[in-house]
Design an enzyme around this catalytic site. Structure first.
Site, short mmCIF file in Angstrom:
data_model
loop_
_atom_site.label_atom_id
_atom_site.label_comp_id
_atom_site.label_asym_id
_atom_site.label_seq_id
_atom_site.Cartn_x
_atom_site.Cartn_y
_atom_site.Cartn_z
N TYR A 155 0.90 -1.12 0.03
CA TYR A 155 -0.05 0.07 -0.05
C TYR A 155 0.88 1.17 -0.01
O TYR A 155 0.64 2.17 -0.74
CB TYR A 155 -0.92 0.11 1.30
CG TYR A 155 -1.66 1.05 1.31
CD1 TYR A 155 -3.03 1.38 0.60
CD2 TYR A 155 -1.49 2.17 2.28
CE1 TYR A 155 -3.83 2.65 0.77
CE2 TYR A 155 -2.27 3.30 2.69
CZ TYR A 155 -3.44 3.40 1.75
OH TYR A 155 -4.17 4.49 1.95
N LYS A 159 0.94 4.25 -3.01
CA LYS A 159 0.63 5.43 -2.78
C LYS A 159 1.79 6.13 -3.07
O LYS A 159 1.67 7.29 -3.49
CB LYS A 159 0.19 5.67 -1.33
CG LYS A 159 -1.19 4.97 -1.08
CD LYS A 159 -2.08 5.58 -2.02
CE LYS A 159 -3.71 5.18 -1.62
NZ LYS A 159 -4.66 5.56 -2.36
P1 NAD Z 1 -13.47 3.67 1.58
O1 NAD Z 1 -12.95 2.25 1.63
O2 NAD Z 1 -14.42 4.50 2.31
O3 NAD Z 1 -13.90 4.21 0.12
C1 NAD Z 1 -12.96 3.64 -1.03
C2 NAD Z 1 -14.14 3.49 -2.13
O4 NAD Z 1 -13.46 3.12 -3.36
C3 NAD Z 1 -15.03 2.36 -1.83
O5 NAD Z 1 -16.32 3.07 -2.12
C4 NAD Z 1 -14.94 1.47 -2.77
O6 NAD Z 1 -15.90 0.60 -3.38
C5 NAD Z 1 -14.02 2.00 -3.73
N1 NAD Z 1 -13.30 0.92 -4.85
C6 NAD Z 1 -12.46 0.16 -4.40
N2 NAD Z 1 -11.82 -0.34 -5.53
C7 NAD Z 1 -12.43 0.40 -6.62
C8 NAD Z 1 -12.07 -0.03 -8.05
N3 NAD Z 1 -11.34 -1.08 -8.47
N4 NAD Z 1 -12.79 0.87 -8.97
C9 NAD Z 1 -13.51 1.93 -8.44
N5 NAD Z 1 -13.73 2.13 -7.00
C10 NAD Z 1 -13.33 1.27 -6.19
O7 NAD Z 1 -12.00 4.38 1.80
P2 NAD Z 1 -11.59 5.96 2.34
O8 NAD Z 1 -10.96 5.79 3.55
O9 NAD Z 1 -12.53 6.71 1.97
O10 NAD Z 1 -10.29 6.05 1.39
C11 NAD Z 1 -10.51 6.88 0.12
C12 NAD Z 1 -8.93 6.89 -0.43
O11 NAD Z 1 -8.15 7.82 0.48
C13 NAD Z 1 -8.15 5.66 -0.54
O12 NAD Z 1 -7.45 5.92 -1.72
C14 NAD Z 1 -7.40 5.65 0.55
O13 NAD Z 1 -6.35 4.87 0.28
C15 NAD Z 1 -6.95 6.97 0.74
N6 NAD Z 1 -6.51 7.24 2.27
C16 NAD Z 1 -7.36 6.98 3.46
C17 NAD Z 1 -7.10 7.11 4.51
C18 NAD Z 1 -7.81 6.93 5.74
O14 NAD Z 1 -7.29 7.04 6.82
N7 NAD Z 1 -9.12 6.61 5.57
C19 NAD Z 1 -5.83 7.58 4.75
C20 NAD Z 1 -4.80 7.89 3.73
C21 NAD Z 1 -5.29 7.66 2.16
#
Ligand code: NAD
Length: 248
Positions: A155, A159
């Site tokens: 991951y 990223k």
């Molecule tokens: P989440 O799991 O709530 O949402 C992710 C969404 O992506 C989901 O709706 C899922 O269905 C969709 N998804 C997954 N695979 C997919 C694909 N192949 N095609 C289309 N859609 C797809 O996650 P989140 O916490 O809202 O994270 C959003 C972004 O932020 C991600 O890239 C995550 O890595 C990044 N992020 C999150 C955090 C955190 O702490 N929540 C921290 C750093 C980065």
């Protein structure tokens, strides 16, 4: 209104507690027509409908070139332009280095890194023709710190790849007035983190966050509004840390 009449495509935005949906909601409030792209058609449509009739929900797996291109064709058929792309879809797997199998690597890299590339390639010809556009890529503090939160090493690698790809795109697309920037969220409370952190882990993480709280989806949505809108008109290739001070 900062996004009046702008068309914004946001991936991974059907999960209502997620960063993508919070961004979609704020963009809609700021006057944008929002296209939500996620894996499930019903969920995407329901999320878009909850924002109002002007918005669109589509199904596509961001790592599938055909599905991505078909979705973007539909967007162009309906709205005729694309001003903002938010590459937000991502998955994580909390596993250790020696447990990463090919399928783990492929799954995580496919969504975050290939997905960012394919979605960007799909919208770039339109943005170039418009001579304007903003691409916002959601990376992670895990790329900068080498994990240490909840994602595995693959991951962090995916990223970090997003950071490099975004900078290279920014360099290449700058002359066409297409900007590309990244957000590196810290630990934000969404479904991706729910249930994955014990109380001990949370306490240990909070000790390393000067603002002494986890982030919420609004914190990221506001950063995405800055980068998606003309507020950031002279910024390209930047990384905007939204992490409560975790890297100080
Ligand atoms: P989440 O799991 O709530 O949402 C992710 C969404 O992506 C989901 O709706 C899922 O269905 C969709 N998804 C997954 N695979 C997919 C694909 N192949 N095609 C289309 N859609 C797809 O996650 P989140 O916490 O809202 O994270 C959003 C972004 O932020 C991600 O890239 C995550 O890595 C990044 N992020 C999150 C955090 C955190 O702490 N929540 C921290 C750093 C980065």
């Amino acid at each position: 209104m900062l996004l009046k009449d702008k068309v914004a495509v946001i991936t991974g935005a059907a999960s209502v507690r997620g960063l993508g949906f919070a961004t979609a909601k704020l963009y809609a409030e700021q006057g944008a027509k929002v296209v939500i792209i996620d894996l499930n058609a019903d969920a995407s449509q329901a999320a878009a409908a909850s924002l109002g009739a002007a918005h669109l929900g589509l199904a596509a797996n961001v790592s599938n070139e055909q599905q991505v291109n078909a979705a973007i064709e539909q967007v162009l058929g309906k709205y005729g332009r694309i001003d903002i792309l938010v590459n937000n879809a991502g998955i994580t797997q909390p596993i250790k280095l020696m447990d990463i199998k090919r399928e783990n690597y492929d799954a995580v890299l496919d969504v975050s890194l290939r997905g960012t590339l394919l979605m960007s390639q799909a919208v770039i010809p339109t943005m170039r023709a418009q001579q304007s556009g903003s691409i916002v890529c959601i990376s992670s503090v895990s790329a900068q710190r080498g994990g240490g939160i909840f994602g595995g090493p693959h991951y962090s690698a995916a990223k970090a790849g997003v950071l490099g790809l975004a900078k290279a795109m920014a360099r290449e697309l700058g002359p066409d007035n297409v900007r590309v920037n990244c957000i590196t969220p810290g630990l934000i409370q969404t479904d991706i983190t729910a249930g994955k952190l014990s109380d001990e882990m949370k306490t240990a993480i909070l000790a390393g966050i000067p603002l002494n709280r986890l982030g919420d989806a609004q914190d990221i949505a506001r950063a995405a509004l800055f980068l998606g809108s003309d507020l950031s008109s002279y910024s390209t290739g930047i990384t905007l840390d939204v992490n409560g001070g975790m890297l100080i």
